[in-house]
Design a protein around this motif. Structure first.
Motif, PDB file in Angstrom:
ATOM      1  N   VAL A 176     -92.371-136.148 -72.618  1.00 52.01           N
ATOM      2  CA  VAL A 176     -93.404-136.246 -73.471  1.00 52.01           C
ATOM      3  C   VAL A 176     -93.131-137.343 -74.716  1.00 52.01           C
ATOM      4  O   VAL A 176     -94.135-137.976 -75.351  1.00 52.01           O
ATOM      5  CB  VAL A 176     -93.595-134.839 -74.206  1.00 52.01           C
ATOM      6  N   SER A 177     -91.852-137.680 -75.002  1.00 54.41           N
ATOM      7  CA  SER A 177     -91.495-138.633 -75.781  1.00 54.41           C
ATOM      8  C   SER A 177     -92.174-140.185 -75.296  1.00 54.41           C
ATOM      9  O   SER A 177     -92.557-140.817 -76.264  1.00 54.41           O
ATOM     10  CB  SER A 177     -90.026-138.925 -76.310  1.00 54.41           C
ATOM     11  N   TYR A 178     -92.092-140.219 -74.194  1.00 55.37           N
ATOM     12  CA  TYR A 178     -92.489-141.612 -73.743  1.00 55.37           C
ATOM     13  C   TYR A 178     -94.182-141.595 -73.600  1.00 55.37           C
ATOM     14  O   TYR A 178     -94.632-142.691 -74.045  1.00 55.37           O
ATOM     15  CB  TYR A 178     -92.207-141.753 -72.426  1.00 55.37           C
ATOM     16  N   VAL A 179     -94.857-140.360 -73.759  1.00 50.37           N
ATOM     17  CA  VAL A 179     -96.115-140.334 -73.795  1.00 50.37           C
ATOM     18  C   VAL A 179     -96.440-140.914 -75.271  1.00 50.37           C
ATOM     19  O   VAL A 179     -97.393-141.811 -75.492  1.00 50.37           O
ATOM     20  CB  VAL A 179     -96.899-138.947 -73.442  1.00 50.37           C
ATOM     21  N   LEU A 180     -95.642-140.405 -76.238  1.00 53.10           N
ATOM     22  CA  LEU A 180     -96.056-140.542 -77.772  1.00 53.10           C
ATOM     23  C   LEU A 180     -95.726-142.236 -77.978  1.00 53.10           C
ATOM     24  O   LEU A 180     -96.569-142.732 -78.375  1.00 53.10           O
ATOM     25  CB  LEU A 180     -95.288-139.759 -78.668  1.00 53.10           C
ATOM     26  N   SER A 181     -94.509-142.495 -77.461  1.00 51.17           N
ATOM     27  CA  SER A 181     -94.153-144.010 -77.843  1.00 51.17           C
ATOM     28  C   SER A 181     -95.020-145.062 -77.179  1.00 51.17           C
ATOM     29  O   SER A 181     -94.970-146.108 -77.612  1.00 51.17           O
ATOM     30  CB  SER A 181     -92.596-144.184 -77.864  1.00 51.17           C
ATOM     31  N   ASN A 182     -95.153-144.608 -75.863  1.00 54.49           N
ATOM     32  CA  ASN A 182     -96.197-145.460 -75.251  1.00 54.49           C
ATOM     33  C   ASN A 182     -97.468-145.724 -75.700  1.00 54.49           C
ATOM     34  O   ASN A 182     -98.117-146.968 -75.694  1.00 54.49           O
ATOM     35  CB  ASN A 182     -96.494-144.865 -73.721  1.00 54.49           C
ATOM     36  N   ARG A 183     -98.073-144.638 -76.278  1.00 55.98           N
ATOM     37  CA  ARG A 183     -99.226-144.726 -76.656  1.00 55.98           C
ATOM     38  C   ARG A 183     -99.308-145.810 -78.259  1.00 55.98           C
ATOM     39  O   ARG A 183    -100.267-146.509 -78.467  1.00 55.98           O
ATOM     40  CB  ARG A 183     -99.869-143.432 -77.220  1.00 55.98           C
ATOM     41  N   ARG A 184     -97.972-145.335 -78.942  1.00 54.69           N
ATOM     42  CA  ARG A 184     -98.030-146.087 -80.072  1.00 54.69           C
ATOM     43  C   ARG A 184     -97.780-147.906 -79.879  1.00 54.69           C
ATOM     44  O   ARG A 184     -98.520-148.553 -80.338  1.00 54.69           O
ATOM     45  CB  ARG A 184     -96.536-145.769 -80.738  1.00 54.69           C
ATOM     46  N   VAL A 202    -103.119-138.413 -78.551  1.00 50.89           N
ATOM     47  CA  VAL A 202    -101.936-137.806 -78.120  1.00 50.89           C
ATOM     48  C   VAL A 202    -101.109-137.274 -79.246  1.00 50.89           C
ATOM     49  O   VAL A 202    -100.247-136.468 -79.222  1.00 50.89           O
ATOM     50  CB  VAL A 202    -101.027-138.388 -77.033  1.00 50.89           C
ATOM     51  N   LEU A 203    -101.433-137.755 -80.731  1.00 51.67           N
ATOM     52  CA  LEU A 203    -100.403-137.478 -81.721  1.00 51.67           C
ATOM     53  C   LEU A 203    -100.246-136.219 -82.094  1.00 51.67           C
ATOM     54  O   LEU A 203     -99.273-135.665 -82.782  1.00 51.67           O
ATOM     55  CB  LEU A 203    -101.006-138.444 -82.956  1.00 51.67           C
ATOM     56  N   GLU A 204    -101.255-135.240 -81.903  1.00 54.40           N
ATOM     57  CA  GLU A 204    -100.883-134.023 -82.255  1.00 54.40           C
ATOM     58  C   GLU A 204     -99.932-133.191 -81.550  1.00 54.40           C
ATOM     59  O   GLU A 204     -99.825-131.876 -81.955  1.00 54.40           O
ATOM     60  CB  GLU A 204    -102.456-133.145 -82.321  1.00 54.40           C
TER      61      GLU A 204
END
Lengths: 541, 307
Positions: A176-184, A202-204
């Motif tokens: 899930v961390s990759y989801v967050l950092s990919n988005r950033r 996805v930030l929440e």
């Protein structure tokens, strides 16, 4: 690939046999991808590579890495996003939630009175023979009834564009961390596309996770102390553990930071011991507590399970969840959904043969060369054999293994995973992808993170997408987000009145106001003195 | 704050400061080798390595000194090694330090391979000092003044006191007349501050006094010892278990007053031994801090046989 020749990065893009999510077989761009297609169409090939390079370098600077064979590597992120339409998400989101509820009900039953066995839905052997069924945790009743706080349900899209569940992960799903950092990273790369397409945020996730963990805390605790338990800095997912701890604002602990006294768990701090109430653990069951499991483990803390049994600490996800995401249990999931929820499954399984059943085994062994065979307890794509690509020797070896341990294996037809355009050394090419949406169960509701981790097999024709097997990832954009920008008028209470109020002036050094005047004077002075200065010009003062 | 994290922060403070000061020290050393016409280079090099507590086999070449103290990332004594270690510690404490500080340390580590001994060492030293300044600036601008900050500050001030003491020892190297006091002041970025404070030409006593006991200049030994003492008192729970934290303060206070209340001529006559005294005090304080804050009270090991 210059603009002048009329070529764009798309010119040579041709989907193969599988379902391509961007372009159909006639070469027509699907609606969901129209905007992304147009954006890339305007770029030159070099431009695209330059952006991809910029992405990779931001990841190195941020330290977004995973450990591969003892070496820290940047996690490969592809420049082309994967887009999931709003109406597809309307199937996926409730489908995943339904799946999680089923798994939750099944686990409660397995570690409780085992109605599903008594009612003949699953054979007793299924549970008894699972290596992740732990009698030592039977009877531990979680406070708010949740065992699967966090789950990752792996989905694939077959040749016909139908979403199917490939695998359930309810132990320690990662990514899930990759989801967050990919988005950033991607939102910095394509800011205007984000605004225009209404991509759901996805930030929440971290806030949701924190709130779910808070709700799972032991009964008498008002403001629970939550920790993330990591195996340590050399774990392949360490980046993720630290990101989650950081974004939730909780401590990241290792086993050696914890100690148990009188059935309570404490962490060692510079100001003495401090009580711990909820442990989001990223350590596997077998390493969690040397008293109950592997006695040589130094990753956990002795006495954890006892503290959990006494209800003094909540372990998330619960110990013993592995019995539910066993790949053999997977085959019973549709029936279990009907049994517990009295609903039809929204997301179908991939057809699967249980090799324990003699007829099925015979058929599979006959057609081994055209099927996919997987070990039931595998993770990370280890031990998976893809029949059409396997050598004779490999096939024979697996045949032998199946005959020795039929409970240990399942077989599935080869699913041609859907493809998404991906930047390779030969330009944009279709590559196979899967999707791991993440779900958080807080006891009242199952929330599915809009998006999830899209893993992409970077080698041509490769069907295994795991990052440990050289896979990369894509940012997953779920459409249909509400666009606030300009489309809605803000509620009156949030409006700030500026009219009639004079702004408070920003102060500055008073000399600077008069600077223009002074400068003029000083320059005048210089002009008058110029001849003198020229004489002194060689003095370095 | 978790003991393990506190220890990492303490060492980030020490390592970054050590890299910064090692760069300053090497810069001075190379400068002396260039300017001193009567220099006996191998023995000057050997003295430097022994001050930095590195083993060596004579004769020591300049290249060897630079490898050991500047470029070889596999050695813990080198600038490259300490910067790598600082980054590893930051990775362990990633959730406590701010993103900006982490990225600056990570970037520094990533850029290290660009610098090899073939480059002009002076430029490398300037870069190292700049990176250290970036790390300190960012952490000062983004860290709450809680224990996370205190432990980093503690490491930094201890290391700075220790390294200035080592730097002053270079005055008495064998085989060279040593750097003059103006050079030493410059290498501590203290020359201008000295001129403003003392308002006189650089004399040995005045310059030594400035670097040893000036109360206002942040690169004097006494300033940093006092800073470390003060920080020890700010750490949460410092008042419980008084004995341990007070012993660390005691060691630092004694070293500081020893410098402050002694005639500067007396110190100068016996400079190497006095400076070793400061280093010993810092090492002792560091050990006491470790015992008090970082070591688990008792490590519980599970042994099935013992049941």
């Amino acid at each position: 690939m210059a603009h002048g020749t009329g070529e764009t990065p798309w010119t040579r893009y041709a989907p193969a046999a599988a379902w391509d999510e961007a372009v159909d077989l006639q070469g027509k761009v699907r609606d969901t991808y129209a905007r992304v297609y147009a954006e890339i169409d305007r770029m030159s090939g070099d431009d695209l590579y330059a952006r991809a390079e910029a992405l990779a370098s931001t990841y190195l600077a941020q330290g977004v890495t995973f450990d591969h064979a003892g070496e820290e590597r940047p996690f490969p992120l592809d420049i082309v996003p994967r887009v999931v339409g709003a109406e597809e998400w309307e199937i996926i989101s409730p489908g995943v939630a339904q799946r999680v509820k089923t798994l939750e009900a099944f686990l409660a039953d397995v570690y409780g009175s085992q109605h599903c066995v008594n009612d003949g839905v699953v054979p007793r052997k299924l549970i008894a023979s699972s290596q992740y069924f732990y009698r030592s945790v039977a009877g531990i009743e979680p406070r708010n009834g949740v065992r699967v706080h966090i789950s990752g349900i792996d989905l694939v899209r077959d040749q016909h564009g139908i979403w199917r569940v490939l695998e359930d992960n309810v132990r320690v799903p990662s990514g899930v961390s990759y989801v967050l950092s990919n988005r950033r990273a991607m939102s910095q790369m394509f800011p205007d596309m984000f605004g225009a397409m209404g991509v759901r945020p996805v930030l929440e996730y971290s806030q949701r996770l924190r709130s779910a963990l808070t709700k799972a805390a032991p009964e008498d605790v008002d403001d629970p102390t939550i920790v993330v338990l990591t195996p340590g800095v050399y774990n392949s997912a360490y980046y993720e553990h630290s990101l989650l701890a950081r974004t939730m604002g909780v401590e990241l602990v290792e086993g050696r930071d914890l100690e148990c006294h009188n059935g309570r768990v404490y962490m060692r701090t510079t100001a003495g011991r401090r009580r711990v109430d909820v442990i989001y653990r990223r350590v596997d069951d077998e390493y969690l507590d040397p008293v109950v499991f592997r006695s040589d483990s130094t990753l956990g803390a002795p006495g954890l399970i006892n503290a959990a049994r006494l209800g003094n600490v909540t372990i998330a996800n619960a110990v013993g969840n592995g019995v539910a995401d066993d790949k053999l249990n997977y085959t019973y999931m549709p029936e279990l959904t009907r049994y517990y929820l009295r609903e039809e499954p929204i997301l179908p399984n991939v057809d699967t043969w249980r090799l324990e059943e003699p007829d099925a085994r015979e058929e599979v062994l006959d057609r081994l060369a055209e099927l996919v065979v997987k070990p039931v307890d595998g993770a990370g794509g280890k031990g998976v054999l893809i029949g059409p690509k396997a050598s004779k020797a490999e096939l024979d070896q697996v045949r032998q293994q199946i005959l020795e341990d039929p409970r240990g294996w399942i077989a599935q037809p080869v699913v041609q995973l859907s493809t998404v355009p991906t930047l390779t050394e030969e330009g944009l090419e279709p590559r196979h992808v899967d999707l791991r949406p993440f779900a958080i169960n807080d006891g009242q509701d199952v929330w599915v993170l809009p998006g999830g981790l899209t893993r992409v097999a970077l080698a041509k024709g490769q069907l295994i997408v795991n990052s440990s097997q050289g896979g990369g990832s894509k940012d997953t954009w779920v459409l249909g987000g509400v666009r606030h920008r300009g489309s809605m008028s803000p509620p009156p209470e949030s409006r700030v009145e500026f009219s009639g109020v004079s702004a408070v002036p920003q102060a500055a050094h008073p000399d600077d106001y008069a600077a223009g005047q002074q400068q003029a004077q000083q320059q005048q002075q210089q002009q008058q003195q110029q001849p003198v200065q020229e004489q002194q010009g060689s003095d370095p003062c | 704050m978790l003991s393990r994290i506190a220890e990492s922060l303490f060492w980030i403070g020490r390592y970054v400061e050590r890299a910064d000061n090692t760069a300053r020290l090497l810069d001075v050393h190379l400068n002396v080798l260039l300017e001193d016409p009567w220099v006996d280079e191998p023995s000057a090099n050997a003295s430097l390595l022994s001050v930095m507590n590195c083993t060596f086999e004579p004769p020591v070449t300049r290249h060897h000194v630079l490898e050991v103290l500047a470029f070889d990332a596999t050695r813990s004594s080198s600038i490259a090694g300490t910067l790598t270690a600082a980054r590893e510690n930051a990775r362990r404490a990633r959730e406590v330090i701010s993103t900006e500080v982490w990225e600056s340390l990570n970037m520094t580590r990533n850029q290290l391979p660009r610098w090899t001994s073939s480059a002009r060492p002076h430029e490398y030293f300037v870069w190292v000092r700049e990176r250290a300044a970036v790390v300190w600036g960012l952490s000062s601008a983004t860290t709450s003044r809680d224990d996370a900050w205190h432990f980093m500050e503690l490491g930094r001030s201890l290391e700075r006191a220790d390294m200035i003491a080592r730097l002053l020892m270079t005055r008495h190297f064998e085989g060279t007349t040593g750097p003059n006091w103006t050079t030493l002041l410059r290498s501590c970025s203290a020359h201008e501050a000295y001129l403003r404070t003392v308002r006189a030409l650089v004399t040995e006593e005045r310059a030594a006094e400035f670097l040893l006991i000036d109360r206002l200049f942040p690169r004097s030994i006494a300033y940093n010892l006092a800073k470390a003492e003060e920080t020890l008192g700010l750490i949460e729970g410092a008042s419980n278990n008084k004995a341990m934290s007070d012993r660390a303060r005691l060691a630092l206070g004694r070293a500081r007053t020893n410098l402050e209340y002694r005639d500067v001529r007396e110190i100068l006559n016996n400079l190497p031994e006095q400076m070793r005294e400061v280093q010993r005090a810092c090492a002792l304080a560091s050990d006491l801090i470790r015992d008090r804050y970082f070591l688990p009270a008792s490590t519980v090991l599970w042994n099935q046989e013992a049941l």
